[in-house]
Design a protein around this motif. Structure first.
Motif, PDB file in Angstrom:
ATOM      1  N   ASP A  80      -3.266 -13.506  31.492  1.00 54.33           N
ATOM      2  CA  ASP A  80      -3.484 -12.074  31.522  1.00 54.33           C
ATOM      3  C   ASP A  80      -4.967 -11.762  31.381  1.00 54.33           C
ATOM      4  O   ASP A  80      -5.692 -12.414  30.627  1.00 54.33           O
ATOM      5  N   VAL A  81      -5.404 -10.717  32.081  1.00 53.42           N
ATOM      6  CA  VAL A  81      -6.807 -10.312  32.004  1.00 53.42           C
ATOM      7  C   VAL A  81      -7.165  -9.894  30.585  1.00 53.42           C
ATOM      8  O   VAL A  81      -8.280 -10.123  30.112  1.00 53.42           O
ATOM      9  N   PHE A  82      -6.217  -9.269  29.883  1.00 52.25           N
ATOM     10  CA  PHE A  82      -6.483  -8.756  28.545  1.00 52.25           C
ATOM     11  C   PHE A  82      -6.074  -9.744  27.458  1.00 52.25           C
ATOM     12  O   PHE A  82      -5.853  -9.356  26.313  1.00 52.25           O
ATOM     13  N   ALA A  83      -5.950 -11.028  27.803  1.00 46.64           N
ATOM     14  CA  ALA A  83      -5.559 -12.035  26.817  1.00 46.64           C
ATOM     15  C   ALA A  83      -6.658 -12.233  25.780  1.00 46.64           C
ATOM     16  O   ALA A  83      -7.835 -11.931  26.006  1.00 46.64           O
ATOM     17  N   GLU A  84      -6.248 -12.767  24.633  1.00 50.13           N
ATOM     18  CA  GLU A  84      -7.201 -13.024  23.560  1.00 50.13           C
ATOM     19  C   GLU A  84      -8.012 -14.278  23.892  1.00 50.13           C
ATOM     20  O   GLU A  84      -7.457 -15.350  24.096  1.00 50.13           O
ATOM     21  N   GLY A  85      -9.318 -14.145  23.939  1.00 53.33           N
ATOM     22  CA  GLY A  85     -10.180 -15.285  24.197  1.00 53.33           C
ATOM     23  C   GLY A  85     -10.236 -15.646  25.675  1.00 53.33           C
ATOM     24  O   GLY A  85      -9.490 -15.121  26.496  1.00 53.33           O
ATOM     25  N   PRO A  86     -11.119 -16.573  26.052  1.00 52.59           N
ATOM     26  CA  PRO A  86     -11.257 -16.969  27.459  1.00 52.59           C
ATOM     27  C   PRO A  86     -10.050 -17.763  27.954  1.00 52.59           C
ATOM     28  O   PRO A  86      -9.416 -18.496  27.188  1.00 52.59           O
ATOM     29  N   ARG A  87      -9.752 -17.625  29.228  1.00 52.02           N
ATOM     30  CA  ARG A  87      -8.681 -18.379  29.863  1.00 52.02           C
ATOM     31  C   ARG A  87      -9.272 -19.614  30.532  1.00 52.02           C
ATOM     32  O   ARG A  87     -10.494 -19.755  30.633  1.00 52.02           O
ATOM     33  N   LEU A  88      -8.405 -20.487  31.028  1.00 56.42           N
ATOM     34  CA  LEU A  88      -8.890 -21.692  31.691  1.00 56.42           C
ATOM     35  C   LEU A  88      -9.711 -21.356  32.926  1.00 56.42           C
ATOM     36  O   LEU A  88     -10.693 -22.029  33.230  1.00 56.42           O
ATOM     37  N   ILE A  89      -9.325 -20.303  33.619  1.00 56.66           N
ATOM     38  CA  ILE A  89     -10.046 -19.924  34.828  1.00 56.66           C
ATOM     39  C   ILE A  89     -11.419 -19.339  34.498  1.00 56.66           C
ATOM     40  O   ILE A  89     -12.290 -19.265  35.358  1.00 56.66           O
ATOM     41  N   ASP A  90     -11.621 -18.928  33.242  1.00 56.63           N
ATOM     42  CA  ASP A  90     -12.914 -18.363  32.836  1.00 56.63           C
ATOM     43  C   ASP A  90     -13.923 -19.431  32.422  1.00 56.63           C
ATOM     44  O   ASP A  90     -15.106 -19.126  32.269  1.00 56.63           O
ATOM     45  N   LEU A  91     -13.463 -20.660  32.231  1.00 52.83           N
ATOM     46  CA  LEU A  91     -14.328 -21.712  31.700  1.00 52.83           C
ATOM     47  C   LEU A  91     -14.992 -22.480  32.833  1.00 52.83           C
ATOM     48  O   LEU A  91     -14.393 -22.732  33.880  1.00 52.83           O
ATOM     49  N   GLY A  92     -16.246 -22.874  32.591  1.00 55.52           N
ATOM     50  CA  GLY A  92     -16.971 -23.689  33.543  1.00 55.52           C
ATOM     51  C   GLY A  92     -16.812 -25.167  33.244  1.00 55.52           C
ATOM     52  O   GLY A  92     -16.019 -25.582  32.394  1.00 55.52           O
ATOM     53  N   ALA A  93     -17.609 -25.981  33.953  1.00 49.68           N
ATOM     54  CA  ALA A  93     -17.520 -27.429  33.775  1.00 49.68           C
ATOM     55  C   ALA A  93     -17.948 -27.859  32.378  1.00 49.68           C
ATOM     56  O   ALA A  93     -17.506 -28.898  31.886  1.00 49.68           O
ATOM     57  N   ASP A  94     -18.806 -27.076  31.728  1.00 47.93           N
ATOM     58  CA  ASP A  94     -19.282 -27.417  30.396  1.00 47.93           C
ATOM     59  C   ASP A  94     -18.363 -26.919  29.288  1.00 47.93           C
ATOM     60  O   ASP A  94     -18.668 -27.060  28.100  1.00 47.93           O
ATOM     61  N   GLY A  95     -17.240 -26.290  29.668  1.00 47.51           N
ATOM     62  CA  GLY A  95     -16.299 -25.792  28.683  1.00 47.51           C
ATOM     63  C   GLY A  95     -16.636 -24.420  28.137  1.00 47.51           C
ATOM     64  O   GLY A  95     -15.916 -23.903  27.286  1.00 47.51           O
ATOM     65  N   LYS A  96     -17.707 -23.800  28.605  1.00 48.18           N
ATOM     66  CA  LYS A  96     -18.099 -22.471  28.155  1.00 48.18           C
ATOM     67  C   LYS A  96     -17.704 -21.431  29.207  1.00 48.18           C
ATOM     68  O   LYS A  96     -17.533 -21.750  30.379  1.00 48.18           O
ATOM     69  N   GLU A  97     -17.584 -20.199  28.754  1.00 47.41           N
ATOM     70  CA  GLU A  97     -17.200 -19.124  29.677  1.00 47.41           C
ATOM     71  C   GLU A  97     -18.320 -18.890  30.682  1.00 47.41           C
ATOM     72  O   GLU A  97     -19.483 -18.687  30.305  1.00 47.41           O
ATOM     73  N   ARG A  98     -17.985 -18.906  31.941  1.00 42.93           N
ATOM     74  CA  ARG A  98     -18.979 -18.766  32.996  1.00 42.93           C
ATOM     75  C   ARG A  98     -19.045 -17.313  33.477  1.00 42.93           C
ATOM     76  O   ARG A  98     -18.079 -16.565  33.370  1.00 42.93           O
ATOM     77  N   PRO A  99     -20.191 -16.897  33.997  1.00 43.45           N
ATOM     78  CA  PRO A  99     -20.321 -15.509  34.468  1.00 43.45           C
ATOM     79  C   PRO A  99     -19.531 -15.278  35.742  1.00 43.45           C
ATOM     80  O   PRO A  99     -19.173 -16.213  36.465  1.00 43.45           O
ATOM     81  N   ILE A 100     -19.279 -14.034  36.034  1.00 40.21           N
ATOM     82  CA  ILE A 100     -18.595 -13.647  37.266  1.00 40.21           C
ATOM     83  C   ILE A 100     -19.631 -13.541  38.375  1.00 40.21           C
ATOM     84  O   ILE A 100     -20.520 -12.683  38.323  1.00 40.21           O
ATOM     85  N   GLU A 101     -19.530 -14.406  39.369  1.00 37.21           N
ATOM     86  CA  GLU A 101     -20.554 -14.496  40.401  1.00 37.21           C
ATOM     87  C   GLU A 101     -20.004 -14.346  41.817  1.00 37.21           C
ATOM     88  O   GLU A 101     -20.658 -13.763  42.665  1.00 37.21           O
ATOM     89  N   THR A 102     -18.830 -14.879  42.088  1.00 39.26           N
ATOM     90  CA  THR A 102     -18.322 -14.928  43.454  1.00 39.26           C
ATOM     91  C   THR A 102     -17.231 -13.880  43.674  1.00 39.26           C
ATOM     92  O   THR A 102     -16.742 -13.263  42.725  1.00 39.26           O
ATOM     93  N   ASP A 103     -16.860 -13.742  44.956  1.00 36.55           N
ATOM     94  CA  ASP A 103     -15.794 -12.809  45.280  1.00 36.55           C
ATOM     95  C   ASP A 103     -14.463 -13.254  44.681  1.00 36.55           C
ATOM     96  O   ASP A 103     -13.658 -12.428  44.245  1.00 36.55           O
ATOM     97  N   SER A 104     -14.227 -14.562  44.625  1.00 37.46           N
ATOM     98  CA  SER A 104     -12.990 -15.060  44.017  1.00 37.46           C
ATOM     99  C   SER A 104     -12.939 -14.765  42.526  1.00 37.46           C
ATOM    100  O   SER A 104     -11.856 -14.536  41.970  1.00 37.46           O
TER     101      SER A 104
END
Length: 399
Positions: A80-104
């Motif tokens: 869910d978009v409103f879930a508590e904390g970052p989701r797996l899709i929000d994490l980058g290769a380093d395990g940290k939340e990555r910024p929103i950059e692409t259309d996807s």
């Protein structure tokens, strides 16, 4: 799905999401070879998206090319978009939340992909509020059109006022559910009058109707110029049919171009994201702690802006544009022409400080500093500089 379709995201019956990465239309039926070519596991035949319930013209418009790249994302990674904390899709290769950059990222990380097919849309309050706010927005938009700087009626304003009125009608209009103050028999008529809670789809339909009508027709300038400079006033029939004709041409052109301006994922419109996020906050995930905080923060900012806007609009209009350069040099006419004026007939207003949220935050409704990408803002600033100093000044003053 009303908010996913313009971003060209499609989701199959088993929860896998497909987004296009090339400027082509995405296919309605995902072949295993296509998915495998993108470096992902092939999709089984029983996971294809059904298009039997869609009109043929709608299906044909979104048929893609054979060389299109497709990405598959598991629904467990999205959450869910409103879930508590970052989701797996929000994490980058380093395990940290990555910024929103692409259309996807916009398609899968900012937008809820759930669609409740049981929510009613064509209800009494949808038609009543939609038509009423459309008339209100059209009148207000026409008044704003003739201001020194044209300001469109904000979709955010229409979204908020429609939500408030919808919640009021949810309570006062009789209906068969417990949401209504006066309960009635459960039949088609009363379900049309008040089917229950004011839902997301009703809210979106009202906002679309009102915001579409609130945009002033450009053809109105023809009649304004005739009346102002030539004392010519066409009769009502000429004005009405001219405006309707020009608007229908625009709608027809939009329909022709939606195949490459709406459906592909690369056709991204960031100014829609604040509205989509607000729809999500008002209607989904009220039990989530973060969602409650977002809603509380929104109403706090809403009240603060409502109180502040009385100052630049009515009490102290000077706050709309404060020019430090003109304050430093009040005797030079050239300083006034280049740096002075918050109104269009007072000067170009370069580098003025604006304290009016109608210009700073909303940007006239379509371009705002809070959601427009930096590259787009810099491009706009460069275009304004060229128009102001290379075209306007030499053309007007002849140097």
């Amino acid at each position: 799905m009303w908010f996913v379709q313009p971003l060209a995201v499609c989701i199959n019956l088993n929860g896998h999401i497909f987004t296009t990465q090339e400027p082509h239309l995405y296919p309605e039926v995902m072949e295993p070879a296509l998915v495998a070519s993108a470096g992902k596991p092939p999709v089984e035949k029983d996971e294809k998206i059904s298009t039997a319930s869609q009109p043929a013209s709608f299906t044909d418009e979104k048929l893609g090319c054979a060389n299109e790249k497709v990405i598959t994302v598991a629904d467990s990674d999205i959450g869910d978009v409103f879930a508590e904390g970052p989701r797996l899709i929000d994490l980058g290769a380093d395990g940290k939340e990555r910024p929103i950059e692409t259309d996807s990222d916009y398609s899968t990380r900012l937008i809820t992909l759930d669609d409740d097919l049981t929510l009613p849309i064509f209800t009494f309050r949808m038609w009543f509020l939609g038509l009423g706010l459309a008339c209100f927005g059209a009148v207000l938009g026409q008044i704003f059109y003739f201001r020194p700087q044209t300001v469109t009626v904000s979709q955010l304003f229409l979204l908020i006022i429609s939500y408030m009125l919808g919640k009021v009608m949810e309570d006062i209009v009789p209906g068969p559910t417990t949401a209504a103050r006066i309960q009635t028999r459960d039949n088609r008529f009363w379900r049309f009058m008040n089917p229950g809670r004011f839902n997301l789809k009703e809210h979106v339909a009202i906002t679309i109707m009102a915001s579409t009508a609130s945009a002033s027709a450009t053809a109105i300038s023809i009649f304004a110029a005739q009346d102002l400079y030539y004392n010519v006033r066409p009769n009502a029939a000429v004005g009405i049919f001219t405006l309707i004709g020009s608007q229908l041409i625009g709608y027809g052109t939009a329909g022709v171009m939606r195949s490459f301006l709406v459906y592909p994922t690369f056709a991204l419109y960031p100014q829609l994201m604040p509205n989509v996020q607000l729809f999500e906050t008002l209607h989904r995930g009220h039990e989530a702690v973060m969602q409650k905080k977002r809603l509380k923060f929104f109403w706090f900012i809403f009240v603060a802006i409502f109180v502040w806007e009385w100052f630049p609009e009515y009490i102290a209009p000077t706050l709309t544009g404060i020019s430090i350069f003109c304050l430093a040099n009040q005797k030079s006419a050239w300083f006034t022409r280049i740096f002075g004026g918050a109104a269009g007939n007072e000067g170009l207003g370069a580098f003025s400080i604006c304290l009016d949220w109608a210009y700073v935050g909303a940007g006239g409704g379509s371009i705002g500093a809070l959601f427009t990408p930096l590259s787009t803002q810099l491009s706009l600033y460069a275009g304004c500089a060229v128009c102001m100093y290379v075209v306007t000044l030499p053309g007007h003053y002849g140097y």
